[in-house]
Design an enzyme around this catalytic site. Structure first.
Site, PDB file in Angstrom:
ATOM      1  N   TYR A   1      69.146  33.612  17.685  1.00  0.00           N
ATOM      2  CA  TYR A   1      67.812  33.434  17.102  1.00  0.00           C
ATOM      3  C   TYR A   1      66.723  33.814  18.112  1.00  0.00           C
ATOM      4  O   TYR A   1      65.784  34.536  17.777  1.00  0.00           O
ATOM      5  CB  TYR A   1      67.629  31.991  16.650  1.00  0.00           C
ATOM      6  CG  TYR A   1      66.282  31.723  16.024  1.00  0.00           C
ATOM      7  CD1 TYR A   1      65.954  32.273  14.787  1.00  0.00           C
ATOM      8  CD2 TYR A   1      65.335  30.922  16.669  1.00  0.00           C
ATOM      9  CE1 TYR A   1      64.709  32.032  14.207  1.00  0.00           C
ATOM     10  CE2 TYR A   1      64.097  30.678  16.101  1.00  0.00           C
ATOM     11  CZ  TYR A   1      63.790  31.242  14.876  1.00  0.00           C
ATOM     12  OH  TYR A   1      62.556  31.010  14.314  1.00  0.00           O
TER      13      TYR A   1
ATOM     14  N   SER B   1      58.244  33.137  17.006  1.00  0.00           N
ATOM     15  CA  SER B   1      58.582  31.733  17.254  1.00  0.00           C
ATOM     16  C   SER B   1      58.380  31.435  18.731  1.00  0.00           C
ATOM     17  O   SER B   1      58.446  32.342  19.575  1.00  0.00           O
ATOM     18  CB  SER B   1      60.042  31.466  16.878  1.00  0.00           C
ATOM     19  OG  SER B   1      60.465  30.187  17.316  1.00  0.00           O
TER      20      SER B   1
END
Length: 271
Positions: free
Chosen positions: A163, A150
């Site tokens: 995350y 990501s």
């Protein structure tokens, strides 16, 4: 070794294993691979949804589509199901590690059992799957592994501490693994998308609220799936989308203090 990797550019008849293939980016990659003539092995926990994806893949190109129930947070399940795939279906040519999830909350209030689960899925599960499939690819002398990370693994923002930590780990792991496997004919490509318009952000009310605030920046997941499919068989190090996020990352490296200020600004702090 590169000659054998180039053979994967023609996906017709190749075997592609995709985790989290029941929805989101994984599902769309399955459709793209099937469109190019690949046989797909679809893995996820939701068998009902997987079967629908498999039917669509067959409809697209009449290729073989296999459905395998898999929970990547369970090492025993990974070992058992990958043994089944390799023995009963065949050697994997392309691996798409798409499984992962995110919870966006302030770290001081974060429940650590949720943090452990996120690491087990996003990082350790990816590593377990990758190791087993990489061993087989090395024996075959070719293979291509795509690890879906990501942009959060390059640019950390408030409320993404856990995350971002998982995605920083995926990128670091992939960078080292690439150096280890390339001489053996196996390419590792990291995919770093920004927010995409999928069900990824619908797991919790907080995540849904965050996505609604940045929806105007959302990527088309179909475009990312197309980029991944087009990169098979090439020595591409990373796929970064959108490109302006990569430019922001480069600027962050050069001007970290300014980067911290921007990451804390209302534009990036909407979670």
């Amino acid at each position: 070794m590169l000659e054998k990797l180039r053979e994967l550019r023609d996906l017709n008849g190749k075997l592609v294993l995709i985790t989290a293939a029941s929805s989101g980016l994984g599902k769309l990659v399955a459709y793209e691979m099937a469109m190019r003539g690949a046989n797909v092995v679809l893995c996820a926990r939701n068998l009902t949804a997987l079967r629908k994806v498999a039917d669509k893949c067959k409809e697209i190109s009449q290729t073989n589509s296999y459905v395998v129930e898999l929970d990547v947070s369970d090492p025993d399940a990974i070992d058992r199901q990958l043994s089944h795939i390799l023995q009963d279906i065949g050697p994997v040519d392309v691996l798409i590690n798409s499984a992962g999830f995110g919870i966006f909350e302030p770290f001081q209030n974060f429940e650590m059992d949720k943090a452990e689960n996120m690491f087990r899925v996003n990082v350790l599960g990816l590593m377990y799957v990758t190791q087993r499939i990489a061993q087989q690819m090395i024996k075959s002398g070719r293979g291509h592994i795509f690890n879906i990370a990501s942009v959060a693994g390059k640019i950390a923002t408030p409320k993404s501490s856990i995350y971002s930590a998982t995605k920083f780990a995926v990128i670091g792991f992939s960078n080292a693994l690439r150096l280890e496997l390339r001489p053996l004919g196996v390419q590792v490509t990291t995919v770093n998308p920004g927010p995409m318009d999928t069900n990824f952000f619908r797991r919790t009310p907080e995540s849904s609220k965050y996505f609604d605030s940045v929806k105007f920046l959302a990527l088309s997941p179909e475009k990312v799936a197309h980029q991944i499919t087009n990169a098979v068989g090439y020595t591409r190090r990373e796929i970064n989308a959108p490109l302006y996020m990569e430019a922001i990352h480069r600027g962050y490296e050069w001007f970290p203090t300014l980067g911290d200020r921007l990451a804390s600004s209302p534009l990036f702090n909407r979670k």
